[in-house]
Design a protein around this motif. Structure first.
Motif, PDB file in Angstrom:
ATOM      1  N   SER A 108       0.837  -1.200   0.000  1.00  0.00           N
ATOM      2  CA  SER A 108       0.000   0.000   0.000  1.00  0.00           C
ATOM      3  C   SER A 108       0.873   1.251   0.000  1.00  0.00           C
ATOM      4  N   PHE A 109       0.411   2.274  -0.705  1.00  0.00           N
ATOM      5  CA  PHE A 109       1.075   3.570  -0.732  1.00  0.00           C
ATOM      6  C   PHE A 109       0.018   4.661  -0.550  1.00  0.00           C
ATOM      7  N   MET A 110       0.435   5.772   0.044  1.00  0.00           N
ATOM      8  CA  MET A 110      -0.399   6.967   0.072  1.00  0.00           C
ATOM      9  C   MET A 110       0.102   7.891  -1.038  1.00  0.00           C
ATOM     10  N   PHE A 111      -0.761   8.172  -1.993  1.00  0.00           N
ATOM     11  CA  PHE A 111      -0.402   9.044  -3.105  1.00  0.00           C
ATOM     12  C   PHE A 111      -0.963  10.440  -2.871  1.00  0.00           C
ATOM     13  N   VAL A 112      -0.152  11.458  -3.133  1.00  0.00           N
ATOM     14  CA  VAL A 112      -0.628  12.836  -3.161  1.00  0.00           C
ATOM     15  C   VAL A 112      -0.016  13.510  -4.385  1.00  0.00           C
ATOM     16  N   GLY A 113      -0.721  14.473  -4.946  1.00  0.00           N
ATOM     17  CA  GLY A 113      -0.182  15.162  -6.104  1.00  0.00           C
ATOM     18  C   GLY A 113      -1.141  16.177  -6.680  1.00  0.00           C
ATOM     19  N   GLN A 114      -0.604  17.065  -7.494  1.00  0.00           N
ATOM     20  CA  GLN A 114      -1.448  18.048  -8.177  1.00  0.00           C
ATOM     21  C   GLN A 114      -2.019  17.444  -9.457  1.00  0.00           C
ATOM     22  N   GLN A 115      -3.252  17.803  -9.762  1.00  0.00           N
ATOM     23  CA  GLN A 115      -3.929  17.297 -10.941  1.00  0.00           C
ATOM     24  C   GLN A 115      -4.366  18.452 -11.831  1.00  0.00           C
ATOM     25  N   LYS A 116      -3.966  18.398 -13.097  1.00  0.00           N
ATOM     26  CA  LYS A 116      -4.396  19.388 -14.083  1.00  0.00           C
ATOM     27  C   LYS A 116      -5.599  18.848 -14.856  1.00  0.00           C
ATOM     28  N   GLY A 117      -6.232  19.711 -15.651  1.00  0.00           N
ATOM     29  CA  GLY A 117      -7.377  19.297 -16.443  1.00  0.00           C
ATOM     30  C   GLY A 117      -6.999  18.986 -17.881  1.00  0.00           C
ATOM     31  N   TYR A 118      -7.922  18.276 -18.567  1.00  0.00           N
ATOM     32  CA  TYR A 118      -7.666  17.843 -19.937  1.00  0.00           C
ATOM     33  C   TYR A 118      -8.286  18.767 -20.980  1.00  0.00           C
ATOM     34  N   ASN A 119      -9.249  19.568 -20.569  1.00  0.00           N
ATOM     35  CA  ASN A 119      -9.909  20.509 -21.474  1.00  0.00           C
ATOM     36  C   ASN A 119     -10.299  21.743 -20.662  1.00  0.00           C
ATOM     37  N   THR A 120     -10.958  22.693 -21.320  1.00  0.00           N
ATOM     38  CA  THR A 120     -11.272  23.958 -20.651  1.00  0.00           C
ATOM     39  C   THR A 120     -12.077  23.749 -19.378  1.00  0.00           C
ATOM     40  N   LYS A 138      -4.867  19.373   2.985  1.00  0.00           N
ATOM     41  CA  LYS A 138      -5.374  18.029   2.689  1.00  0.00           C
ATOM     42  C   LYS A 138      -4.204  17.061   2.491  1.00  0.00           C
ATOM     43  N   ALA A 139      -3.202  17.494   1.723  1.00  0.00           N
ATOM     44  CA  ALA A 139      -2.041  16.646   1.475  1.00  0.00           C
ATOM     45  C   ALA A 139      -1.343  16.285   2.782  1.00  0.00           C
ATOM     46  N   LEU A 140      -1.197  17.261   3.678  1.00  0.00           N
ATOM     47  CA  LEU A 140      -0.553  16.992   4.964  1.00  0.00           C
ATOM     48  C   LEU A 140      -1.394  16.041   5.807  1.00  0.00           C
ATOM     49  N   ARG A 141      -2.697  16.215   5.789  1.00  0.00           N
ATOM     50  CA  ARG A 141      -3.583  15.317   6.534  1.00  0.00           C
ATOM     51  C   ARG A 141      -3.408  13.879   6.055  1.00  0.00           C
ATOM     52  N   LEU A 142      -3.324  13.682   4.751  1.00  0.00           N
ATOM     53  CA  LEU A 142      -3.169  12.338   4.202  1.00  0.00           C
ATOM     54  C   LEU A 142      -1.796  11.760   4.523  1.00  0.00           C
ATOM     55  N   MET A 143      -0.763  12.604   4.482  1.00  0.00           N
ATOM     56  CA  MET A 143       0.577  12.117   4.803  1.00  0.00           C
ATOM     57  C   MET A 143       0.685  11.727   6.276  1.00  0.00           C
ATOM     58  N   GLN A 144       0.056  12.494   7.142  1.00  0.00           N
ATOM     59  CA  GLN A 144       0.066  12.144   8.562  1.00  0.00           C
ATOM     60  C   GLN A 144      -0.761  10.888   8.833  1.00  0.00           C
ATOM     61  N   MET A 145      -1.814  10.684   8.054  1.00  0.00           N
ATOM     62  CA  MET A 145      -2.580   9.445   8.149  1.00  0.00           C
ATOM     63  C   MET A 145      -1.710   8.257   7.736  1.00  0.00           C
ATOM     64  N   ALA A 146      -0.937   8.444   6.668  1.00  0.00           N
ATOM     65  CA  ALA A 146      -0.037   7.387   6.208  1.00  0.00           C
ATOM     66  C   ALA A 146       0.990   7.047   7.284  1.00  0.00           C
ATOM     67  N   GLU A 147       1.504   8.079   7.940  1.00  0.00           N
ATOM     68  CA  GLU A 147       2.466   7.855   9.020  1.00  0.00           C
ATOM     69  C   GLU A 147       1.832   7.036  10.147  1.00  0.00           C
ATOM     70  N   LYS A 148       0.604   7.363  10.484  1.00  0.00           N
ATOM     71  CA  LYS A 148      -0.098   6.665  11.577  1.00  0.00           C
ATOM     72  C   LYS A 148      -0.212   5.176  11.306  1.00  0.00           C
ATOM     73  N   PHE A 149      -0.437   4.814  10.039  1.00  0.00           N
ATOM     74  CA  PHE A 149      -0.635   3.406   9.694  1.00  0.00           C
ATOM     75  C   PHE A 149       0.596   2.787   9.017  1.00  0.00           C
ATOM     76  N   ASN A 150       1.726   3.507   9.111  1.00  0.00           N
ATOM     77  CA  ASN A 150       3.007   3.009   8.593  1.00  0.00           C
ATOM     78  C   ASN A 150       2.931   2.674   7.093  1.00  0.00           C
ATOM     79  N   ILE A 151       2.376   3.595   6.331  1.00  0.00           N
ATOM     80  CA  ILE A 151       2.242   3.430   4.883  1.00  0.00           C
ATOM     81  C   ILE A 151       3.178   4.413   4.181  1.00  0.00           C
ATOM     82  N   PRO A 152       4.030   3.971   3.256  1.00  0.00           N
ATOM     83  CA  PRO A 152       4.933   4.887   2.546  1.00  0.00           C
ATOM     84  C   PRO A 152       4.160   5.876   1.667  1.00  0.00           C
ATOM     85  N   ILE A 153       4.794   6.992   1.382  1.00  0.00           N
ATOM     86  CA  ILE A 153       4.150   8.094   0.652  1.00  0.00           C
ATOM     87  C   ILE A 153       4.821   8.305  -0.696  1.00  0.00           C
TER      88      ILE A 153
END
Length: 317
Positions: A108-120, A138-153
């Protein structure tokens, strides 16, 4: 298929090859020799162009409209196992910042990242990949959640910068980015950061502190975009190519200056020309890197992470 200005010779040869093939299919004329000559010339032209790209041309490739974005990588890596998570538990959910849990193989991995759009429509929905403070929270909340459950980011970076609007500043854009940088040094699980497109300014740094930071071959990573740099120094965007060269923002410059750890090679022509190969390369890098990082004791992992950034910019006579 869309072509950039420096790719026009390739476009012409591909059109010639298409016409040659069509003539061979629709008539009894043997054009195989001619087609082979065009194919050879096409391959030589591609190698000539893509092996000698300028910094500005790599910036253009990183912004190619057909280039895969963060969610494309996540779906390719995790398939149906990805579970997207939403909200910063404070203001709202930022659509420019995505994240969630997914599996590569049995890990399991915790993924975070910026997402762009495909059209207007989707570009407006995703705010062109420019996150507000709630996106970084939000990204920090998810990373801290990953830390709590020992999941790499895994952080997938692709942004022209954090959103510079007045409302973002009112909600603490600078504080949110600074908080993320501070906290990422203390997170007790492996963090792998990959620049998959644009890596601009604090918008990239807000999820860019990791044990391993790598760049895809045709990406850039800098404190400022070439256009903005040009407009500040020369009061015009006309010098963006010169600015791109001076900023030393390409993956090769960044690796040479020891600001990133690795470069993931892209298919000839860029990531968009062969998505499957690109996804496979990124997957292999994540799996291999995590295999080495998980062997490092937590205290040593954090010490190495801190030392890595302390050494940046050191100068000795």
């Amino acid at each position: 298929m869309e072509y950039l200005d420096f790719e026009l010779p390739i476009k012409e040869l591909e059109e010639q090859l298409g016409k040659c093939t069509l003539i061979g299919e629709e008539s009894d004329v043997d054009v195989s020799a001619t087609c082979k000559q065009i194919e050879k010339k096409l391959e030589e032209t591609k190698k000539s162009i893509y092996k000698n790209l300028t910094a500005w041309q790599r910036v253009q490739l990183s912004r190619h409209p057909n280039r895969p974005y963060t969610m494309d990588y996540i779906k390719a890596l995790c398939g149906d196992t990805f579970l997207e998570l939403f909200g910063d538990r404070n203001v709202k959910d930022d659509k420019a910042m995505v994240g969630g849990l997914g599996k590569i193989g049995d890990q399991s991995f915790m993924f975070v990242g910026q997402q762009k759009g495909y059209n207007t429509k989707t570009r407006q929905f995703r705010n062109f990949g420019m996150a507000n403070p709630e996106g970084y929270r939000k990204a920090l909340r998810l990373m801290q959640m990953a830390e709590k459950f020992n999941i790499p980011i895994v952080a997938l970076i692709d942004t022209p910068g954090a959103y510079p609007g007045l409302e973002a500043e009112e909600r603490g854009q600078g504080e949110a980015i600074a908080r993320n940088i501070f906290e990422m040094f203390r997170i007790k699980v492996p963090i792998i950061c990959i620049i998959v497109g644009e890596g601009a300014s604090g918008g990239a740094l807000g999820i860019g502190v990791g044990d391993k930071v790598t760049m895809l071959e045709n990406t850039w990573y800098s404190v400022i975009s070439p256009e903005s740099c040009s407009s500040i120094l020369w009061r015009s965007w006309e010098y963006k190519e010169q600015a791109a060269e001076s900023l030393k923002l390409t993956s090769f410059d960044m690796k040479k200056n020891k600001l990133v750890d690795d470069i993931i090679k892209e298919p000839l022509g860029g990531a968009h020309t062969n998505r499957e190969e690109t996804f496979a390369s990124v997957k292999k890098y994540i799996v291999d890197t995590y295999a080495s990082l998980q062997k490092v004791p937590t205290e040593k992992l954090l010490a190495n992470r801190m030392e890595k950034y302390f050494e940046m910019g050191e100068y000795r006579d």
